[in-house]
Design a protein around this motif. Sequence first.
Motif, mmCIF file in Angstrom:
data_model
loop_
_atom_site.group_PDB
_atom_site.id
_atom_site.type_symbol
_atom_site.label_atom_id
_atom_site.label_comp_id
_atom_site.label_asym_id
_atom_site.label_seq_id
_atom_site.Cartn_x
_atom_site.Cartn_y
_atom_site.Cartn_z
ATOM 1 N N ASN A 63 -30.391 19.681 14.338
ATOM 2 C CA ASN A 63 -30.473 18.422 14.934
ATOM 3 C C ASN A 63 -29.404 17.435 14.397
ATOM 4 O O ASN A 63 -28.406 17.961 13.850
ATOM 5 C CB ASN A 63 -31.700 17.489 14.272
ATOM 6 N N PHE A 64 -29.205 16.351 15.033
ATOM 7 C CA PHE A 64 -27.870 15.576 14.854
ATOM 8 C C PHE A 64 -27.584 15.235 13.435
ATOM 9 O O PHE A 64 -26.416 15.419 13.076
ATOM 10 C CB PHE A 64 -28.002 14.421 15.614
ATOM 11 N N ARG A 65 -28.486 14.841 12.671
ATOM 12 C CA ARG A 65 -28.329 14.588 11.301
ATOM 13 C C ARG A 65 -27.848 15.662 10.388
ATOM 14 O O ARG A 65 -26.779 15.462 9.757
ATOM 15 C CB ARG A 65 -29.657 14.047 10.789
ATOM 16 N N ARG A 66 -28.153 17.027 10.524
ATOM 17 C CA ARG A 66 -27.550 18.030 9.680
ATOM 18 C C ARG A 66 -26.470 18.554 10.338
ATOM 19 O O ARG A 66 -25.624 19.136 9.575
ATOM 20 C CB ARG A 66 -28.825 19.296 9.670
ATOM 21 N N ILE A 67 -26.282 18.515 11.587
ATOM 22 C CA ILE A 67 -25.141 19.252 12.090
ATOM 23 C C ILE A 67 -23.628 18.200 12.252
ATOM 24 O O ILE A 67 -22.747 18.404 12.107
ATOM 25 C CB ILE A 67 -25.382 19.575 13.777
ATOM 26 N N ARG A 68 -24.111 16.776 12.648
ATOM 27 C CA ARG A 68 -22.864 16.074 12.655
ATOM 28 C C ARG A 68 -22.923 14.838 11.568
ATOM 29 O O ARG A 68 -21.604 14.696 11.113
ATOM 30 C CB ARG A 68 -23.002 15.401 14.195
ATOM 31 N N LEU A 69 -23.962 14.172 11.140
ATOM 32 C CA LEU A 69 -23.843 13.175 10.584
ATOM 33 C C LEU A 69 -23.454 13.568 8.930
ATOM 34 O O LEU A 69 -22.844 13.056 8.364
ATOM 35 C CB LEU A 69 -25.184 12.272 10.493
ATOM 36 N N ALA A 70 -24.377 14.441 8.581
ATOM 37 C CA ALA A 70 -24.099 14.946 6.930
ATOM 38 C C ALA A 70 -22.725 15.604 6.864
ATOM 39 O O ALA A 70 -22.113 15.134 5.738
ATOM 40 C CB ALA A 70 -25.291 15.840 6.688
ATOM 41 N N LEU B 153 -17.219 14.488 4.391
ATOM 42 C CA LEU B 153 -15.697 14.328 4.445
ATOM 43 C C LEU B 153 -15.368 13.023 4.249
ATOM 44 O O LEU B 153 -14.104 12.806 3.551
ATOM 45 C CB LEU B 153 -15.421 14.745 5.945
ATOM 46 N N ILE B 154 -15.992 11.965 4.613
ATOM 47 C CA ILE B 154 -15.512 10.649 4.394
ATOM 48 C C ILE B 154 -15.743 10.567 2.989
ATOM 49 O O ILE B 154 -14.678 9.743 2.433
ATOM 50 C CB ILE B 154 -16.764 9.630 5.180
ATOM 51 N N GLY B 155 -16.774 10.974 2.150
ATOM 52 C CA GLY B 155 -16.999 10.837 0.759
ATOM 53 C C GLY B 155 -15.579 11.486 -0.058
ATOM 54 O O GLY B 155 -15.198 10.963 -0.998
ATOM 55 N N PHE B 156 -15.043 12.625 0.427
ATOM 56 C CA PHE B 156 -14.103 13.427 0.010
ATOM 57 C C PHE B 156 -12.779 12.468 0.148
ATOM 58 O O PHE B 156 -11.832 12.478 -0.586
ATOM 59 C CB PHE B 156 -13.895 14.698 0.599
ATOM 60 N N GLY B 157 -12.656 11.973 1.410
ATOM 61 C CA GLY B 157 -11.470 10.998 1.633
ATOM 62 C C GLY B 157 -11.380 9.944 0.617
ATOM 63 O O GLY B 157 -10.466 9.408 0.265
ATOM 64 N N ILE B 158 -12.818 9.318 0.391
ATOM 65 C CA ILE B 158 -12.736 8.094 -0.633
ATOM 66 C C ILE B 158 -12.208 8.514 -1.990
ATOM 67 O O ILE B 158 -11.478 7.747 -2.662
ATOM 68 C CB ILE B 158 -14.201 7.572 -0.536
ATOM 69 N N THR B 159 -12.860 9.566 -2.272
ATOM 70 C CA THR B 159 -12.371 10.293 -3.588
ATOM 71 C C THR B 159 -10.690 10.435 -3.962
ATOM 72 O O THR B 159 -10.361 10.086 -4.652
ATOM 73 C CB THR B 159 -13.139 11.327 -4.173
ATOM 74 N N VAL C 237 -25.059 11.382 -0.831
ATOM 75 C CA VAL C 237 -25.664 11.091 0.108
ATOM 76 C C VAL C 237 -25.637 12.053 1.382
ATOM 77 O O VAL C 237 -26.614 12.382 2.231
ATOM 78 C CB VAL C 237 -25.266 9.398 0.713
ATOM 79 N N GLY C 238 -24.361 12.557 1.703
ATOM 80 C CA GLY C 238 -24.233 13.600 2.730
ATOM 81 C C GLY C 238 -24.901 14.789 2.374
ATOM 82 O O GLY C 238 -25.455 15.222 3.478
ATOM 83 N N PHE C 239 -24.932 15.350 1.052
ATOM 84 C CA PHE C 239 -25.739 16.302 0.785
ATOM 85 C C PHE C 239 -27.511 16.039 0.955
ATOM 86 O O PHE C 239 -27.861 17.154 1.332
ATOM 87 C CB PHE C 239 -25.230 16.964 -0.502
ATOM 88 N N LEU C 240 -27.711 15.016 0.534
ATOM 89 C CA LEU C 240 -29.164 14.794 0.987
ATOM 90 C C LEU C 240 -29.494 14.864 2.236
ATOM 91 O O LEU C 240 -30.480 15.257 2.623
ATOM 92 C CB LEU C 240 -29.647 13.421 -0.036
ATOM 93 N N LEU C 241 -28.512 14.132 3.078
ATOM 94 C CA LEU C 241 -28.738 14.202 4.577
ATOM 95 C C LEU C 241 -28.813 15.601 5.133
ATOM 96 O O LEU C 241 -29.506 15.915 6.173
ATOM 97 C CB LEU C 241 -27.703 13.440 5.223
ATOM 98 N N MET C 242 -28.015 16.692 4.537
ATOM 99 C CA MET C 242 -28.039 18.117 4.953
ATOM 100 C C MET C 242 -29.401 18.881 4.541
ATOM 101 O O MET C 242 -29.576 19.780 5.335
ATOM 102 C CB MET C 242 -26.826 18.322 4.374
#
Length: 79
Positions: free
Chosen positions: A51-58, A63-69, A29-34
């Motif tokens: 924009n905010f989605r590509r610079i901050r959110l994605a 990183l949250i996904g990597f933390g979960i894994t 999902v993060g890469f799709l947001l990027m």
Amino acid sequence: MNNEENKHEFLFEKVNYKILLIGIAVIVVGFLLMSGGGSDDPNVFNEDIFNFRRIRLAPTTVLIGFGITIYAILKNSKK
């Protein structure tokens, strides 16, 4: 042969694999947001790449996904 000798044992428990799949889904999902924000004309600059989605959110989502894994790998469910 004994039945216990032929029994295959997985490295992780079922819960670990579920958490791991959730983490991988969050990374995707993060890469799709990027993605996106490009311009069809190379002479025209498109401000959408900053924009905010590509610079901050994605990146934060990835990183949250990597933390979960990492949590799924390190979680010791065998007691």
